[in-house]
Write a protein that holds these residues in place. Structure first.
Motif, PDB file in Angstrom:
ATOM      1  N   ILE A  58       0.828  -1.202   0.000  1.00  0.00           N
ATOM      2  CA  ILE A  58       0.000   0.000   0.000  1.00  0.00           C
ATOM      3  C   ILE A  58       0.864   1.255   0.000  1.00  0.00           C
ATOM      4  CG2 ILE A  58      -1.620   1.351   1.417  1.00  0.00           C
ATOM      5  CD1 ILE A  58      -2.772  -1.414   2.344  1.00  0.00           C
ATOM      6  N   SER A  59       1.883   1.271   0.846  1.00  0.00           N
ATOM      7  CA  SER A  59       2.745   2.445   0.957  1.00  0.00           C
ATOM      8  C   SER A  59       3.493   2.737  -0.335  1.00  0.00           C
ATOM      9  CB  SER A  59       3.744   2.243   2.106  1.00  0.00           C
ATOM     10  OG  SER A  59       4.653   3.314   2.174  1.00  0.00           O
ATOM     11  N   GLU A  60       4.106   1.709  -0.915  1.00  0.00           N
ATOM     12  CA  GLU A  60       4.878   1.912  -2.144  1.00  0.00           C
ATOM     13  C   GLU A  60       3.972   2.245  -3.331  1.00  0.00           C
ATOM     14  OE1 GLU A  60       7.870   2.386  -2.138  1.00  0.00           O
ATOM     15  OE2 GLU A  60       8.885   1.163  -0.633  1.00  0.00           O
ATOM     16  N   ALA A  61       2.708   1.837  -3.254  1.00  0.00           N
ATOM     17  CA  ALA A  61       1.759   2.153  -4.319  1.00  0.00           C
ATOM     18  C   ALA A  61       1.257   3.595  -4.230  1.00  0.00           C
ATOM     19  CB  ALA A  61       0.572   1.196  -4.274  1.00  0.00           C
ATOM     20  N   GLY A  62       1.553   4.252  -3.105  1.00  0.00           N
ATOM     21  CA  GLY A  62       1.153   5.650  -2.968  1.00  0.00           C
ATOM     22  C   GLY A  62       0.084   5.903  -1.936  1.00  0.00           C
ATOM     23  N   GLY A  63      -0.282   4.871  -1.159  1.00  0.00           N
ATOM     24  CA  GLY A  63      -1.301   5.026  -0.135  1.00  0.00           C
ATOM     25  C   GLY A  63      -0.727   4.908   1.266  1.00  0.00           C
ATOM     26  N   VAL A  64      -1.619   4.887   2.260  1.00  0.00           N
ATOM     27  CA  VAL A  64      -1.243   4.711   3.663  1.00  0.00           C
ATOM     28  C   VAL A  64      -2.128   3.619   4.250  1.00  0.00           C
ATOM     29  CG1 VAL A  64      -1.064   5.776   5.940  1.00  0.00           C
ATOM     30  CG2 VAL A  64      -0.598   7.147   3.892  1.00  0.00           C
ATOM     31  N   ASN A  65      -1.506   2.597   4.819  1.00  0.00           N
ATOM     32  CA  ASN A  65      -2.263   1.523   5.453  1.00  0.00           C
ATOM     33  C   ASN A  65      -3.052   2.076   6.639  1.00  0.00           C
ATOM     34  OD1 ASN A  65      -3.242  -0.859   6.525  1.00  0.00           O
ATOM     35  ND2 ASN A  65      -1.244  -1.638   7.169  1.00  0.00           N
ATOM     36  N   LEU A  66      -4.350   1.847   6.644  1.00  0.00           N
ATOM     37  CA  LEU A  66      -5.224   2.384   7.684  1.00  0.00           C
ATOM     38  C   LEU A  66      -4.802   1.965   9.084  1.00  0.00           C
ATOM     39  CD1 LEU A  66      -8.025   4.023   7.631  1.00  0.00           C
ATOM     40  CD2 LEU A  66      -9.058   1.812   8.186  1.00  0.00           C
ATOM     41  N   VAL A  67      -4.205   0.779   9.205  1.00  0.00           N
ATOM     42  CA  VAL A  67      -3.805   0.270  10.522  1.00  0.00           C
ATOM     43  C   VAL A  67      -2.289   0.057  10.580  1.00  0.00           C
ATOM     44  CG1 VAL A  67      -6.035  -0.712  11.118  1.00  0.00           C
ATOM     45  CG2 VAL A  67      -4.416  -2.089   9.799  1.00  0.00           C
ATOM     46  N   HIS A  68      -1.555   0.983  10.024  1.00  0.00           N
ATOM     47  CA  HIS A  68      -0.093   0.911  10.042  1.00  0.00           C
ATOM     48  C   HIS A  68       0.443   0.887  11.466  1.00  0.00           C
ATOM     49  CE1 HIS A  68       4.085   1.727   8.904  1.00  0.00           C
ATOM     50  NE2 HIS A  68       4.090   2.708   9.798  1.00  0.00           N
ATOM     51  N   ASP A  69      -0.301   1.417  12.412  1.00  0.00           N
ATOM     52  CA  ASP A  69       0.165   1.487  13.794  1.00  0.00           C
ATOM     53  C   ASP A  69       0.128   0.130  14.504  1.00  0.00           C
ATOM     54  OD1 ASP A  69      -2.669   1.912  13.438  1.00  0.00           O
ATOM     55  OD2 ASP A  69      -2.819   2.302  15.584  1.00  0.00           O
ATOM     56  N   LEU A  70      -0.532  -0.876  13.907  1.00  0.00           N
ATOM     57  CA  LEU A  70      -0.580  -2.205  14.516  1.00  0.00           C
ATOM     58  C   LEU A  70       0.742  -2.935  14.285  1.00  0.00           C
ATOM     59  CD1 LEU A  70      -4.154  -3.505  13.619  1.00  0.00           C
ATOM     60  CD2 LEU A  70      -3.341  -2.683  15.822  1.00  0.00           C
ATOM     61  N   LYS A  71       1.446  -3.264  15.362  1.00  0.00           N
ATOM     62  CA  LYS A  71       2.750  -3.913  15.245  1.00  0.00           C
ATOM     63  C   LYS A  71       2.579  -5.423  15.150  1.00  0.00           C
ATOM     64  CE  LYS A  71       5.172  -0.185  17.640  1.00  0.00           C
ATOM     65  NZ  LYS A  71       6.027   0.176  18.800  1.00  0.00           N
ATOM     66  N   ASP A  72       2.010  -5.862  14.049  1.00  0.00           N
ATOM     67  CA  ASP A  72       1.770  -7.276  13.778  1.00  0.00           C
ATOM     68  C   ASP A  72       1.694  -7.430  12.267  1.00  0.00           C
ATOM     69  OD1 ASP A  72       1.246  -9.978  14.094  1.00  0.00           O
ATOM     70  OD2 ASP A  72      -0.393  -9.689  15.519  1.00  0.00           O
ATOM     71  N   SER A  73       1.672  -8.656  11.796  1.00  0.00           N
ATOM     72  CA  SER A  73       1.554  -8.870  10.345  1.00  0.00           C
ATOM     73  C   SER A  73       0.080  -9.014   9.961  1.00  0.00           C
ATOM     74  CB  SER A  73       2.378 -10.073   9.897  1.00  0.00           C
ATOM     75  OG  SER A  73       2.026 -11.231  10.627  1.00  0.00           O
ATOM     76  N   TRP A  74      -0.583 -10.068  10.449  1.00  0.00           N
ATOM     77  CA  TRP A  74      -1.996 -10.299  10.148  1.00  0.00           C
ATOM     78  C   TRP A  74      -2.756 -10.410  11.463  1.00  0.00           C
ATOM     79  CZ3 TRP A  74      -3.823 -10.319   5.146  1.00  0.00           C
ATOM     80  CH2 TRP A  74      -2.850 -10.347   4.144  1.00  0.00           C
ATOM     81  N   THR A  75      -3.847  -9.664  11.593  1.00  0.00           N
ATOM     82  CA  THR A  75      -4.564  -9.619  12.863  1.00  0.00           C
ATOM     83  C   THR A  75      -5.975  -9.066  12.648  1.00  0.00           C
ATOM     84  OG1 THR A  75      -4.404  -8.847  15.159  1.00  0.00           O
ATOM     85  CG2 THR A  75      -3.756  -7.291  13.439  1.00  0.00           C
ATOM     86  N   THR A  76      -6.789  -9.098  13.689  1.00  0.00           N
ATOM     87  CA  THR A  76      -8.146  -8.560  13.605  1.00  0.00           C
ATOM     88  C   THR A  76      -8.220  -7.179  14.246  1.00  0.00           C
ATOM     89  OG1 THR A  76      -8.734  -9.673  15.671  1.00  0.00           O
ATOM     90  CG2 THR A  76      -9.268 -10.820  13.608  1.00  0.00           C
ATOM     91  N   VAL A  77      -9.192  -6.389  13.775  1.00  0.00           N
ATOM     92  CA  VAL A  77      -9.518  -5.100  14.377  1.00  0.00           C
ATOM     93  C   VAL A  77     -11.035  -5.037  14.519  1.00  0.00           C
ATOM     94  CG1 VAL A  77      -7.504  -3.910  13.430  1.00  0.00           C
ATOM     95  CG2 VAL A  77      -9.639  -3.945  12.124  1.00  0.00           C
ATOM     96  N   GLY A  78     -11.540  -3.964  15.088  1.00  0.00           N
ATOM     97  CA  GLY A  78     -12.981  -3.777  15.183  1.00  0.00           C
ATOM     98  C   GLY A  78     -13.489  -2.896  14.053  1.00  0.00           C
ATOM     99  N   TRP A  79     -14.738  -3.117  13.640  1.00  0.00           N
ATOM    100  CA  TRP A  79     -15.312  -2.282  12.587  1.00  0.00           C
ATOM    101  C   TRP A  79     -15.348  -0.813  13.006  1.00  0.00           C
ATOM    102  CZ3 TRP A  79     -15.185  -3.713   7.918  1.00  0.00           C
ATOM    103  CH2 TRP A  79     -15.447  -5.030   7.529  1.00  0.00           C
ATOM    104  N   GLU A  80     -15.468  -0.563  14.330  1.00  0.00           N
ATOM    105  CA  GLU A  80     -15.502   0.818  14.792  1.00  0.00           C
ATOM    106  C   GLU A  80     -14.213   1.558  14.441  1.00  0.00           C
ATOM    107  OE1 GLU A  80     -14.357  -1.881  18.287  1.00  0.00           O
ATOM    108  OE2 GLU A  80     -15.842  -1.873  16.662  1.00  0.00           O
ATOM    109  N   THR A  81     -13.082   0.817  14.424  1.00  0.00           N
ATOM    110  CA  THR A  81     -11.808   1.418  14.018  1.00  0.00           C
ATOM    111  C   THR A  81     -11.846   1.823  12.550  1.00  0.00           C
ATOM    112  OG1 THR A  81     -10.576   0.135  15.653  1.00  0.00           O
ATOM    113  CG2 THR A  81      -9.322   1.006  13.799  1.00  0.00           C
ATOM    114  N   VAL A  82     -12.398   0.951  11.711  1.00  0.00           N
ATOM    115  CA  VAL A  82     -12.496   1.239  10.279  1.00  0.00           C
ATOM    116  C   VAL A  82     -13.385   2.455  10.051  1.00  0.00           C
ATOM    117  CG1 VAL A  82     -13.125   0.320   8.017  1.00  0.00           C
ATOM    118  CG2 VAL A  82     -12.156  -1.207   9.758  1.00  0.00           C
ATOM    119  N   VAL A  83     -14.523   2.488  10.724  1.00  0.00           N
ATOM    120  CA  VAL A  83     -15.453   3.608  10.553  1.00  0.00           C
ATOM    121  C   VAL A  83     -14.817   4.914  11.009  1.00  0.00           C
ATOM    122  CG1 VAL A  83     -17.653   4.573  11.315  1.00  0.00           C
ATOM    123  CG2 VAL A  83     -17.495   2.142  10.739  1.00  0.00           C
TER     124      VAL A  83
END
Length: 335
Positions: free
Chosen positions: A237-262
């Protein structure tokens, strides 16, 4: 750690020339046969006494790292669920046809022993986990291992994964495998080519201005499964020109809450296309899920699809960066 490979696995004389779709390994690419090699894998020094000859790989990205280096003649087979990738994907179609598909379930110690494996190339949550199979169990059975760098566990943080930027993990594995198998020249060429591809995309990214925020949607309706700072999608995402919405998560693959996305309101959503739920079905869910109705990516239907093999560490990562970069530069026309 020292990895002792079975003597019966030798027979290197016939392996001077290996051909594979997308890669050709000649005698000029090889170092001296069967010399001990020490590399750093997931922060630990590991010595391989001789070149592996019967490797079992787990998952599509890991398998294609071997194929990209032209090492299919060093493989006893691969393990891959049918919903994780296409075996007719170019440029590796011939290699997939050549190497035995051992299981569409998961790698096990019994499977590795039956295949007479001298090395299992897998990763934490890419075949290895504490409940079913660990590298230590294989070592006790006399089978060596190599861990996918994207899956390396953070020191002191339990089971969260990732110790370096995702593309650095890709380059590290290619270079390590190049040394282990004596194809360092081939590995260097691949790394140089991939870096040039990524640099080309970066050069096209407009300077200044706000980068679009991108949420990677893997799966899940109650809680979305996504990718944090140390998963391949973050740097794609970063190299393509965007910013990962959850870049602050110090993990590779994980779950988040929909409230975070909203709350964070992504401009674009990237769907990970794999599993029993199709990309079209995932898109339909996202567009119809009421809590997301005011999210920018949903309102403007800026939803892009990449394959599973694009989004885990694999030789497909640079191409994924090119395609996502073009989508973001074009304003995110709905796909």
């Amino acid at each position: 750690m020292r990895t002792l490979l079975p003597t019966a696995s030798l027979g290197l004389a016939a392996a001077l020339t290996l051909t594979g779709c997308g890669a050709q390994v000649t005698s000029d690419d090889r170092t001296t046969p069967s010399q001990a090699v020490t590399i750093t894998n997931c922060g630990k020094k590991v010595t391989y006494d001789r070149r592996p000859e019967r490797v079992v790989t787990n998952d599509v990205g890991i398998t294609e790292l071997m194929f990209a280096l032209g090492l299919e003649d060093h493989m006893a087979g691969y393990v891959m669920p049918a919903d994780k990738g296409s075996t007719d994907h170019l440029p590796y179609k011939d290699a997939y046809n050549k190497v035995k598909w051992l299981s569409k379930d998961r790698v096990t110690q019994e499977l590795a022993l039956d295949a007479r494996a001298d090395l299992v190339f897998a990763g934490w949550n890419y075949g290895f986990n504490e409940n079913t199979l660990t590298p230590d169990q294989l070592h006790k059975a006399g089978i060596g291992t190599y861990l996918l760098t994207e899956s390396c566990r953070n020191a002191g943080t339990g089971t969260s994964r990732g110790i370096m930027p995702p593309l650095d993990a890709l380059y590290t594995d290619l270079e390590n495998l190049g040394r282990i198998f004596g194809v360092e020249k081939r590995a260097r060429k691949l790394v140089e080519r991939y870096k040039a591809t990524v640099a080309g995309v970066r050069a096209k990214t407009p300077e200044g201005g706000k980068r679009p925020s991108v949420f990677l949607y893997d799966s899940g309706q109650d809680q979305p499964f996504t990718s944090g700072r140390f998963g391949a999608p973050d740097q794609i995402i970063s190299e393509a020109g965007g910013v990962n919405l959850v870049h602050d998560l110090k993990d590779s693959w994980t779950t988040v809450g929909w409230e975070t996305v909203v709350k964070r309101n992504p401009d674009v959503i990237v769907i990970n296309d794999y599993g029993s739920t199709s990309a079209a079905q995932k898109k339909e869910f996202l567009l119809s899920y009421r809590p997301l109705r005011n999210v920018s990516a949903i309102k403007h239907q800026r939803i892009f699809t990449l394959d599973y093999a694009d989004l885990v560490e694999s030789p497909r990562n640079p191409s994924a960066i090119e395609r996502l970069g073009a989508y973001l530069r074009d304003g995110g026309d709905a796909s």
